[in-house]
Design a protein around this motif. Structure first.
Motif, PDB file in Angstrom:
ATOM      1  N   ASN A 236      -1.589   1.623   6.452  1.00 11.02           N
ATOM      2  CA  ASN A 236      -0.406   2.032   5.696  1.00 11.02           C
ATOM      3  C   ASN A 236       0.759   1.068   5.901  1.00 11.02           C
ATOM      4  O   ASN A 236       1.895   1.399   5.631  1.00 11.02           O
ATOM      5  CB  ASN A 236      -0.007   3.465   6.065  1.00 11.02           C
ATOM      6  CG  ASN A 236       0.206   3.628   7.556  1.00 11.02           C
ATOM      7  OD1 ASN A 236      -0.132   2.745   8.325  1.00 11.02           O
ATOM      8  ND2 ASN A 236       0.739   4.763   7.956  1.00 11.02           N
TER       9      ASN A 236
ATOM     10  N   GLY B  18      -0.949  10.759   2.157  1.00 11.81           N
ATOM     11  CA  GLY B  18       0.380  10.438   2.681  1.00 11.81           C
ATOM     12  C   GLY B  18       1.303   9.928   1.598  1.00 11.81           C
ATOM     13  O   GLY B  18       2.484  10.302   1.532  1.00 11.81           O
ATOM     14  N   ASN B  19       0.764   9.106   0.716  1.00 11.05           N
ATOM     15  CA  ASN B  19       1.577   8.573  -0.389  1.00 11.05           C
ATOM     16  C   ASN B  19       1.999   9.677  -1.351  1.00 11.05           C
ATOM     17  O   ASN B  19       3.117   9.663  -1.867  1.00 11.05           O
ATOM     18  CB  ASN B  19       0.816   7.498  -1.151  1.00 11.05           C
ATOM     19  CG  ASN B  19       0.678   6.214  -0.368  1.00 11.05           C
ATOM     20  OD1 ASN B  19       1.378   5.988   0.626  1.00 11.05           O
ATOM     21  ND2 ASN B  19      -0.238   5.360  -0.795  1.00 11.05           N
ATOM     22  N   SER B  20       1.134  10.638  -1.573  1.00  9.99           N
ATOM     23  CA  SER B  20       1.484  11.710  -2.507  1.00  9.99           C
ATOM     24  C   SER B  20       2.597  12.603  -1.925  1.00  9.99           C
ATOM     25  O   SER B  20       3.425  13.129  -2.664  1.00  9.99           O
ATOM     26  CB  SER B  20       0.267  12.558  -2.868  1.00  9.99           C
ATOM     27  OG  SER B  20      -0.176  13.307  -1.761  1.00  9.99           O
ATOM     28  N   ARG B  21       2.630  12.740  -0.613  1.00 10.70           N
ATOM     29  CA  ARG B  21       3.669  13.545   0.019  1.00 10.70           C
ATOM     30  C   ARG B  21       5.035  12.850  -0.022  1.00 10.70           C
ATOM     31  O   ARG B  21       6.071  13.497  -0.070  1.00 10.70           O
ATOM     32  CB  ARG B  21       3.313  13.857   1.467  1.00 10.70           C
ATOM     33  CG  ARG B  21       2.271  14.947   1.582  1.00 10.70           C
ATOM     34  CD  ARG B  21       2.113  15.400   3.018  1.00 10.70           C
ATOM     35  NE  ARG B  21       1.486  14.386   3.870  1.00 10.70           N
ATOM     36  CZ  ARG B  21       0.193  14.227   4.019  1.00 10.70           C
ATOM     37  NH1 ARG B  21      -0.653  15.005   3.380  1.00 10.70           N
ATOM     38  NH2 ARG B  21      -0.296  13.301   4.819  1.00 10.70           N
ATOM     39  N   THR B  22       5.017  11.507  -0.011  1.00  8.74           N
ATOM     40  CA  THR B  22       6.267  10.760  -0.033  1.00  8.74           C
ATOM     41  C   THR B  22       6.669  10.320  -1.426  1.00  8.74           C
ATOM     42  O   THR B  22       7.703   9.683  -1.605  1.00  8.74           O
ATOM     43  CB  THR B  22       6.180   9.511   0.877  1.00  8.74           C
ATOM     44  OG1 THR B  22       5.127   8.673   0.411  1.00  8.74           O
ATOM     45  CG2 THR B  22       5.935   9.919   2.326  1.00  8.74           C
ATOM     46  N   GLY B  23       5.852  10.623  -2.413  1.00  8.01           N
ATOM     47  CA  GLY B  23       6.191  10.292  -3.802  1.00  8.01           C
ATOM     48  C   GLY B  23       5.850   8.866  -4.202  1.00  8.01           C
ATOM     49  O   GLY B  23       6.334   8.383  -5.211  1.00  8.01           O
ATOM     50  N   LEU B  24       5.007   8.184  -3.440  1.00  5.93           N
ATOM     51  CA  LEU B  24       4.630   6.804  -3.781  1.00  5.93           C
ATOM     52  C   LEU B  24       3.429   6.763  -4.685  1.00  5.93           C
ATOM     53  O   LEU B  24       2.597   7.533  -4.752  1.00  5.93           O
ATOM     54  CB  LEU B  24       4.352   5.998  -2.509  1.00  5.93           C
ATOM     55  CG  LEU B  24       5.542   5.799  -1.600  1.00  5.93           C
ATOM     56  CD1 LEU B  24       5.095   5.074  -0.342  1.00  5.93           C
ATOM     57  CD2 LEU B  24       6.628   5.005  -2.288  1.00  5.93           C
TER      58      LEU B  24
END
Length: 76
Positions: free
Chosen positions: A40, A70-76
């Protein structure tokens, strides 16, 4: 290379440093060391080539899914 020797993971492949259990992307092979970067992003670390192994398909899928989650949780 002898037929009984296996080459380590290539540049750009996911690999595991068996010394510390960390998974990273192989970035380079310099000075007798393999440079790995966390999947990451982050700071690279050096590992001994004989301690770096390619991930099994199942482990690679799990690692890539963790990144995606992890990216979906941070909006990436």
């Amino acid at each position: 290379m002898a037929s009984n020797q296996q080459a380590g993971p290539g540049i750009g492949n996911l690999a595991k440093d068996t010394t510390n259990g960390r998974i990273g992307v192989v970035m380079a092979m310099i000075g007798g060391r393999v440079q790995l970067r966390p999947i990451n992003g982050g700071t690279e670390w050096d590992a001994k080539p004989d301690k770096v192994v390619a991930l099994r398909a199942r482990d690679e899928l799990s690692a890539r899914l963790a990144i995606r989650n992890g990216n979906s949780r941070t909006g990436l």
